[in-house]
Scaffold this active site. Structure first.
Site, PDB file in Angstrom:
ATOM      1  N   CYS A  22       0.824  -1.168  -0.032  1.00 37.43           N
ATOM      2  CA  CYS A  22      -0.090  -0.091   0.092  1.00 37.43           C
ATOM      3  C   CYS A  22       0.639   1.307  -0.017  1.00 37.43           C
ATOM      4  O   CYS A  22       0.682   2.150  -0.864  1.00 37.43           O
ATOM      5  CB  CYS A  22      -1.023   0.142   1.191  1.00 37.43           C
ATOM      6  SG  CYS A  22      -0.318   0.175   2.754  1.00 37.43           S
ATOM      7  N   HIS A  73      -2.678   1.299   6.871  1.00 39.47           N
ATOM      8  CA  HIS A  73      -2.925   1.037   5.403  1.00 39.47           C
ATOM      9  C   HIS A  73      -3.223   2.166   4.995  1.00 39.47           C
ATOM     10  O   HIS A  73      -4.094   3.264   5.527  1.00 39.47           O
ATOM     11  CB  HIS A  73      -4.136   0.058   5.388  1.00 39.47           C
ATOM     12  CG  HIS A  73      -4.352  -0.106   3.835  1.00 39.47           C
ATOM     13  ND1 HIS A  73      -3.502  -1.093   3.000  1.00 39.47           N
ATOM     14  CD2 HIS A  73      -5.454  -0.019   3.208  1.00 39.47           C
ATOM     15  CE1 HIS A  73      -4.042  -1.210   1.925  1.00 39.47           C
ATOM     16  NE2 HIS A  73      -5.413  -0.414   1.914  1.00 39.47           N
ATOM     17  N   HIS A  85      -6.088   1.434  -4.125  1.00 37.17           N
ATOM     18  CA  HIS A  85      -5.236   1.129  -3.130  1.00 37.17           C
ATOM     19  C   HIS A  85      -4.629  -0.319  -3.536  1.00 37.17           C
ATOM     20  O   HIS A  85      -5.202  -1.166  -4.318  1.00 37.17           O
ATOM     21  CB  HIS A  85      -5.804   0.997  -1.632  1.00 37.17           C
ATOM     22  CG  HIS A  85      -6.758   0.004  -1.212  1.00 37.17           C
ATOM     23  ND1 HIS A  85      -6.792  -0.809  -0.209  1.00 37.17           N
ATOM     24  CD2 HIS A  85      -7.771  -0.320  -1.993  1.00 37.17           C
ATOM     25  CE1 HIS A  85      -7.786  -1.691  -0.212  1.00 37.17           C
ATOM     26  NE2 HIS A  85      -8.694  -1.307  -1.352  1.00 37.17           N
TER      27      HIS A  85
END
Length: 114
Positions: A22, A73, A85
């Site tokens: 990520c 994240h 993402h």
């Protein structure tokens, strides 16, 4: 530009089109437009200006708590309550709604880079 990487596989520690995690995905995307972004999620979370959830626009970073406490994240808002993402689950860069039940419960903040 980030949407062009949909389908690229997740790769732990990955930061190029061969595979992204990520934060590596965010760092790579921003580097393509000449913006330096730290490598780690926790450092990206301290970059730019904090913005309210209701003020999120395309291009803002959105952060979630998925492992332990705090931001772990990150994704890129693309408008309409969606973000792109590189999640480890289902393993490819994709678009999801940050307003969905799963992500809304884990939301910890958003940042706008200047």
């Amino acid at each position: 530009m980030a949407l062009g990487y949909r389908g690229v596989p997740y790769r732990e520690g990955g930061s190029d089109p061969a595979g992204f995690d990520c934060s590596g995905f965010m760092q790579y995307v921003f580097r393509q437009i000449g913006t330096v972004l730290p490598r780690e999620v926790r450092d990206q979370f301290r970059t730019g200006a904090e913005i309210d959830r209701g003020d999120i626009e395309a291009g803002d970073l959105v952060f979630f708590e998925t492992i332990g406490r705090g931001a772990s994240h990150v994704g890129l808002a693309i408008g309409g309550g969606e973000f792109v993402h590189a999640p480890s689950t289902r393993g490819v860069v994709r678009v999801e709604r940050f307003t969905s039940t799963y992500w809304a419960r884990r939301y910890v903040g958003a940042r706008r880079l200047k």
